[in-house]
Design a protein around this motif. Structure first.
Motif, short mmCIF file in Angstrom:
data_model
loop_
_atom_site.label_atom_id
_atom_site.label_comp_id
_atom_site.label_asym_id
_atom_site.label_seq_id
_atom_site.Cartn_x
_atom_site.Cartn_y
_atom_site.Cartn_z
N VAL A 34 0.91 -1.16 0.04
CA VAL A 34 -0.14 0.09 0.11
C VAL A 34 0.87 1.20 -0.03
CG1 VAL A 34 -1.59 1.16 1.28
CG2 VAL A 34 -1.85 -1.36 1.11
N ALA B 232 -3.43 1.50 -4.94
CA ALA B 232 -3.46 1.65 -3.58
C ALA B 232 -4.68 1.15 -2.86
CB ALA B 232 -2.97 3.07 -3.29
N LEU C 238 -4.97 -1.65 -0.09
CA LEU C 238 -5.51 -1.45 0.78
C LEU C 238 -6.64 -2.33 1.33
CD1 LEU C 238 -5.83 0.35 3.33
CD2 LEU C 238 -7.28 1.71 2.18
#
Length: 88
Positions: free
Chosen positions: A35, A47, A51
């Motif tokens: 991330v 990202a 995540l």
């Protein structure tokens, strides 16, 4: 080394748990790092995807008491905040 039967069993259990916890903590570190790398590259889509996976792994670790539940929530929150900053 322990001599009592119950102490020997506790030792065996602690070794198994230690191995399981180490695997889980390593997985946490790797996913959180993924991330952070995506955040540094300013790739929002990558990202967000990383995540999603990291939050799943953090929640699972918290559920199994590898890490504290509040620590898992705090890490997810901070990663999400960092992603929101690069989105803006």
């Amino acid at each position: 080394m322990a001599n009592h039967k119950s102490a020997l069993k506790r030792h065996r259990q602690s070794l198994k748990r230690r191995a399981r916890n180490r695997i889980s903590k390593t997985r946490i570190k790797n996913t959180v790092k993924a991330v952070r790398v995506a955040i540094e590259e300013k790739d929002v889509a990558k990202a967000q995807e990383a995540l999603k996976e990291a939050s799943s792994i953090l929640d699972r670790a918290a559920r199994k008491k590898v890490i504290h539940a509040r620590q898992a929530e705090r890490r997810i929150s901070r990663l999400q905040t960092a992603i929101n900053k690069i989105e803006a």
